[in-house]
Design a protein around this motif. Structure first.
Motif, mmCIF file in Angstrom:
data_model
loop_
_atom_site.group_PDB
_atom_site.id
_atom_site.type_symbol
_atom_site.label_atom_id
_atom_site.label_comp_id
_atom_site.label_asym_id
_atom_site.label_seq_id
_atom_site.Cartn_x
_atom_site.Cartn_y
_atom_site.Cartn_z
ATOM 1 N N HIS A 158 0.745 -1.189 -0.083
ATOM 2 C CA HIS A 158 0.139 -0.140 0.110
ATOM 3 C C HIS A 158 0.788 1.298 0.104
ATOM 4 O O HIS A 158 1.500 1.696 1.007
ATOM 5 C CB HIS A 158 -0.824 -0.044 1.068
ATOM 6 C CG HIS A 158 -1.632 -1.350 1.362
ATOM 7 N ND1 HIS A 158 -2.888 -1.595 0.481
ATOM 8 C CD2 HIS A 158 -1.460 -2.340 2.382
ATOM 9 C CE1 HIS A 158 -3.126 -2.888 1.066
ATOM 10 N NE2 HIS A 158 -2.458 -3.315 1.989
ATOM 11 N N GLU A 160 -0.197 4.426 -1.257
ATOM 12 C CA GLU A 160 -1.075 5.503 -1.459
ATOM 13 C C GLU A 160 -1.093 6.701 -0.537
ATOM 14 O O GLU A 160 -0.535 7.783 -1.111
ATOM 15 C CB GLU A 160 -2.456 5.204 -1.290
ATOM 16 C CG GLU A 160 -3.225 4.005 -2.520
ATOM 17 C CD GLU A 160 -2.699 2.644 -1.627
ATOM 18 O OE1 GLU A 160 -2.377 2.454 -0.532
ATOM 19 O OE2 GLU A 160 -2.735 1.703 -2.482
ATOM 20 N N ASP A 161 -0.478 6.351 0.672
ATOM 21 C CA ASP A 161 -0.148 7.336 1.637
ATOM 22 C C ASP A 161 1.277 7.509 2.056
ATOM 23 O O ASP A 161 1.788 6.648 2.743
ATOM 24 C CB ASP A 161 -0.933 7.123 2.948
ATOM 25 C CG ASP A 161 -2.587 7.355 2.571
ATOM 26 O OD1 ASP A 161 -3.030 8.065 1.869
ATOM 27 O OD2 ASP A 161 -3.328 6.540 3.303
#
Length: 300
Positions: A158, A160-161
């Motif tokens: 992940h 995305e952030d």
């Protein structure tokens, strides 16, 4: 600690458990016979006592650790929307009692921390470390390694952030960095591509693999320097810590009995029952129930 647990509050727990196991057997097919030996179930006060021990860090390889408390709290916030549900009340009872027991037993005095134990396994000076995962534990490890002068590259499925102080690469890109790494710390699930890349590289290199995600069946025999969760040996407990742990276990049994008793309808006393040197107004049913309760918890 590399396990999944599902908590359900139901008026017919025995039948519900049978239904769940039947569905799992149908879903897993031929794998069922191998996996069913790893499954366990607990009901009523045994389940409450089990969860309370987990919350206290007493059922962890790192006894007394505190990371689990946040995991349980977040699980309650995510999955239990109604504060009126019986399961919410039960889990809230565990968390409230757990905080109190940690305080009065002394467990909260310098509790062990997973990120400190894991980071201490990086023995090289100014090592190039790759950390897979970007959860809370991974970020604590990364910050500590940075503070100790190591160079850290972070990977996650992940991305995305992105944090402000370092870049996260996708786990599939790990093959591009392996030849620069001294240590690999696996804190999260690997993608199939990353798994194959690490396995191939570990066979021909001296990279150290610190694995808390449970890939010993893949890396234990391929990596020259492999440390799995079961290979981690925390610092020996002091006499004071042993005393605090024993006190916490006693407090957990006491709290479980209090919780269980509060949910039962007390029958009128059948007479005076003598227990040791004391005389107590307990019904025969209560005495029988307490005996059974203590037998279940005899191991502790």
């Amino acid at each position: 600690c590399r396990r999944w647990e599902c908590y359900v509050q139901n008026c017919n727990a025995r039948q519900l458990l049978a239904d769940v196991l039947l569905r799992l057997e149908m879903f897993l097919g031929s794998s069922w016979n191998h996996l069913k030996t790893s499954m366990y179930s607990k009901q009523n006060y045994s389940a409450y006592y089990h969860l309370l021990n987990i919350y206290l860090g007493l059922d962890s390889p790192l006894i007394g650790e505190t990371e689990i408390t946040n995991q349980i709290r977040l699980a309650v916030q995510k999955w239990l929307s109604s504060i009126e549900s019986e399961l919410y009340k039960t889990l809230t009872s565990v968390m409230t009692a757990g905080q109190k027991i940690r305080h009065i037993s002394g467990l909260n005095t310098s509790p062990p921390r997973w990120h400190i134990e894991i980071a201490s396994l990086v023995n090289e000076k100014s090592a190039n470390v790759m950390v897979i995962g970007n959860g809370r534990l991974s970020r604590l490890i990364i910050d500590l390694l940075h503070n100790r002068g190591h160079k850290v590259i972070n990977f996650s499925r992940h991305i995305e952030d992105q944090p402000s102080d370092y870049k996260i690469y996708h786990t599939d890109a790990i093959n591009e960095f392996l030849d620069k790494a001294d240590v690999l710390i696996v804190c999260s699930e690997l993608t199939p591509l990353a798994k194959a890349s690490i396995k191939n590289y570990a066979q021909k290199s001296k990279i150290s693999v610190i694995d808390i995600e449970g890939y010993e069946n893949i890396f234990a025999n391929t990596a020259a320097n492999y440390i799995g969760l079961k290979d981690m040996h925390p610092t020996a407990l002091t006499a004071e810590q042993v005393k605090n742990i024993a006190q916490a276990r006693l407090n957990a049994i006491e709290q479980t009995l209090i919780w269980h008793s509060s949910r039962k309808v007390i029958e009128p006393p059948a007479g005076i029952i003598k227990i040791g040197a004391r005389k107590s107004l307990l019904s025969k049913a209560q005495v029988s129930e307490i005996k059974h309760f203590l037998r279940v918890l005899a191991a502790d």
